[in-house]
Design an enzyme around this catalytic site. Structure first.
Site, PDB file in Angstrom:
ATOM      1  CE  LYS A 192      -1.818   2.144   3.324  1.00  0.00           C
ATOM      2  NZ  LYS A 192      -1.825   3.465   4.025  1.00  0.00           N
TER       3      LYS A 192
ATOM      4  CG  ASP B 134      -7.243   2.602   3.325  1.00  0.00           C
ATOM      5  OD1 ASP B 134      -8.201   2.345   2.564  1.00  0.00           O
ATOM      6  OD2 ASP B 134      -7.221   3.611   4.055  1.00  0.00           O
TER       7      ASP B 134
END
Length: 298
Positions: A211, A230
């Protein structure tokens, strides 16, 4: 100084752009935003199609145009990602939101700090780092601090970094600085290579997972097809796009590395070359505008 925009061809909303969780060093006083771009203090105000700004010591308008990605053909991008009513609502509500072209080094450290932290905490950590290790810069109205160089952070002790309220992130910040300083990775080079290759390189930096890597690629390295995921984007996808996903995505709550890869790939495939813009519009629409004290980052 002023830049006059044609908002039909170059839509731009500075409030949406600076409040959507992609940058953390800007502050607004009344109608004026204050921040730092590269090594210059900036004060900037938008009144409809007029951007009035003061830059110190730099005075080149091209700095503004590059940083706020005013060179992006936003109407074309919006047309490209407007795939359904879910994204359509976000695009309508947040007209003029643009991605920002950040300094890659600052972006790396910012998103290492951003893991498992809300926006006020992230801002506090970054401010503490800049105040402790950055060069002080002052114009006639206010003082701020430049983002510290890799050399400065690499030479800092863990205890000094912990004093900046970084917690467990302190060792990752130091390790990232040492990694860059030793030439093990060249961030500028990543800008010139395709997304898949750049994505493979970034996790060699300790503290950079999938991420964080996608955030760095999207917000500083011109990889507009990057699609960071996320837990909040995960939730948006499994509630609003579940018809495109297999049952396992809906039934399991944890965002495992395998699931991250699958969901990010879905976002890229579904939204195309500008998937990163779609991600930011979805995220901002559902979570960060207006910003609350508990808002997570993308």
């Amino acid at each position: 100084m002023q830049i006059k925009l044609d908002l039909d061809t170059t839509p731009f909303n500075i409030d949406f752009t600076l409040r959507c969780g992609q940058v953390f060093r800007w502050q607004k006083e009344f109608n004026t935003w204050r921040g730092i771009i590269n090594e210059s203090l900036i004060e900037i105000t938008q009144r409809h199609n007029n951007l009035t700004f003061d830059l110190y010591p730099t005075t080149k308008p091209t700095v503004i145009q590059r940083y706020f990605r005013l060179d992006d053909d936003l109407p074309c991008i919006i047309h490209s990602i407007n795939k359904d009513s879910n994204i359509g609502k976000a695009l309508t509500q947040l007209q003029g939101l643009r991605l920002i072209r950040q300094d890659p080094w600052e972006c790396v450290i910012s998103f290492i700090c951003a893991t498992f932290a809300n926006i006020p905490r992230i801002k506090s950590m970054i401010y503490n780092l800049c105040r402790a290790f950055g060069h002080r810069i002052t114009n006639k109205r206010y003082t701020d601090y430049l983002f510290p160089s890799p050399r400065k952070l690499a030479s800092a002790s863990i205890s000094q970094l912990l004093a900046c309220n970084l917690g467990y992130r302190a060792r990752y910040v130091k390790a990232a600085a040492e990694h860059i300083l030793k030439g093990k990775i060249c961030l500028q080079h990543l800008q010139s290579i395709p997304y898949p290759e750049a994505k493979q390189e970034l996790p060699h930096i300790e503290g950079v997972g999938q991420k964080v890597a996608d955030c760095i690629l999207l917000f500083s390295l011109d990889k507009l097809n990057a699609f960071p995921v996320d837990r909040w984007i995960h939730r948006i996808l499994v509630t609003q796009y579940q018809r495109f996903l297999s049952t396992k995505h809906v039934d399991q709550r944890s965002l495992t590395p395998r699931r991250y890869k699958e969901l990010s790939a879905f976002g890229q495939s579904y939204f195309g070359d500008y998937a990163g813009y779609a991600q930011e519009y979805l995220y901002a629409y559902h979570l960060t505008l207006p910003v609350t004290t508990g808002s997570p980052v993308p």
